[in-house]
Design a protein around this motif. Structure first.
Motif, short mmCIF file in Angstrom:
data_model
loop_
_atom_site.label_atom_id
_atom_site.label_comp_id
_atom_site.label_asym_id
_atom_site.label_seq_id
_atom_site.Cartn_x
_atom_site.Cartn_y
_atom_site.Cartn_z
N TYR A 63 0.85 -1.19 0.00
CA TYR A 63 0.00 0.00 0.00
C TYR A 63 0.88 1.24 0.00
CZ TYR A 63 -3.87 -3.09 1.26
OH TYR A 63 -4.83 -4.08 1.28
N LYS A 64 0.33 2.33 -0.48
CA LYS A 64 1.04 3.60 -0.49
C LYS A 64 0.38 4.55 0.52
CE LYS A 64 2.74 3.52 -5.27
NZ LYS A 64 2.41 2.11 -5.52
N ILE A 65 1.26 5.28 1.26
CA ILE A 65 0.81 6.26 2.24
C ILE A 65 1.20 7.64 1.74
CG2 ILE A 65 0.86 6.97 4.66
CD1 ILE A 65 -0.09 4.09 4.24
N PRO A 66 0.28 8.57 1.54
CA PRO A 66 -1.12 8.55 1.96
C PRO A 66 -2.12 8.22 0.84
CG PRO A 66 -0.50 10.79 1.46
CD PRO A 66 0.71 9.93 1.17
N ASN A 67 -1.63 7.72 -0.30
CA ASN A 67 -2.54 7.46 -1.42
C ASN A 67 -3.63 6.45 -1.07
OD1 ASN A 67 -0.32 8.84 -2.41
ND2 ASN A 67 -0.44 7.92 -4.43
N ASP A 68 -3.23 5.35 -0.41
CA ASP A 68 -4.19 4.31 -0.06
C ASP A 68 -4.77 4.50 1.34
OD1 ASP A 68 -3.96 2.78 -2.48
OD2 ASP A 68 -1.99 2.14 -1.79
N PHE A 69 -3.93 4.92 2.27
CA PHE A 69 -4.37 5.13 3.65
C PHE A 69 -3.70 6.38 4.22
CE2 PHE A 69 -4.63 0.51 3.05
CZ PHE A 69 -5.96 0.28 3.42
N SER A 70 -4.45 7.12 5.02
CA SER A 70 -3.89 8.22 5.79
C SER A 70 -3.60 7.74 7.21
CB SER A 70 -4.86 9.40 5.85
OG SER A 70 -4.92 10.07 4.60
#
Length: 210
Positions: free
Chosen positions: A138-145
């Motif tokens: 996953y990418k932060i913050p693209n997928d999750f903040s």
């Protein structure tokens, strides 16, 4: 010591139902500001990430106020992800518990795929959660903040700068000595003070994914 009226000032915590002097961050206000920021970005399914069986009154307050705010906010859905206490100086323990957390995150996201943000009650668990999500591609913050409490002052550009609640440690320290002096000189019987905190916007929060 408190019963014997010895001058005592508790920092960053208090004892329930005991008339002791203390100075703590205004966790209700700080938690609300952090979560309001996520909501304004558009997040509606936020996961609270506290330490399991935390006895610290400040951590308990952050969790309580977070639940209250999110439960009272229209159209919000709240999840809970508990972390375990970790001795960060023991590399093997750190790696083992990170794998345990990874298993829990996989199960959580399978159960609640709508989650787009995490509110973590402490800094170091936030760093472990960040690493786990990255390892899961996953990418932060693209997928999750991710938003948390506290963060060291970094001057290295390669370090992740978390969006976080910055407690005013300098002011807390200064005020605690003033409070202690007042107790020593019998100017007050007990003093309870809430200190404001600042919300620092970093690189770990953004609008939710589509």
């Amino acid at each position: 010591m408190i019963i014997d009226e010895y001058p005592v000032v508790l920092l960053d915590r208090y004892i329930q139902d005991v008339n002791a002097s203390y100075i703590v961050t205004n966790n209700k206000k700080a938690t609300q500001e952090a979560l309001e920021y996520l909501v304004k970005l558009g997040h509606r399914h936020i996961c609270i990430v506290p330490k399991q069986n935390a006895s610290d009154s400040s951590i308990q307050d952050r969790v309580t106020h977070a639940k209250t705010f999110l439960n009272n906010f229209p159209k919000n859905v709240t999840s809970i992800l508990y972390t375990q206490g970790i001795n960060y100086e023991q590399r093997q323990e750190l790696l083992t518990k990170k794998e345990i957390l990874k298993t829990k995150v996989i199960a959580l996201l399978k159960k609640d795929p709508q989650i787009t943000a995490f509110f973590v009650t402490e800094y170091y668990p936030a760093t472990i959660l960040y690493q786990v999500l990255i390892e899961l591609n996953y990418k932060i913050p693209n997928d999750f903040s991710i938003i948390c409490y506290d963060s060291p002052h970094f001057y290295n550009e390669s370090v992740v700068h978390f969006t976080h609640v910055q407690q005013n440690e300098k002011q807390i320290a200064e005020d605690s000595f003033k409070m202690l002096d007042a107790l020593i000189n019998k100017k007050n019987e007990s003093i309870q003070k809430l200190e404001n905190a600042d919300l620092i916007i970093g690189d770990t929060t953004a609008i939710p994914r589509n």
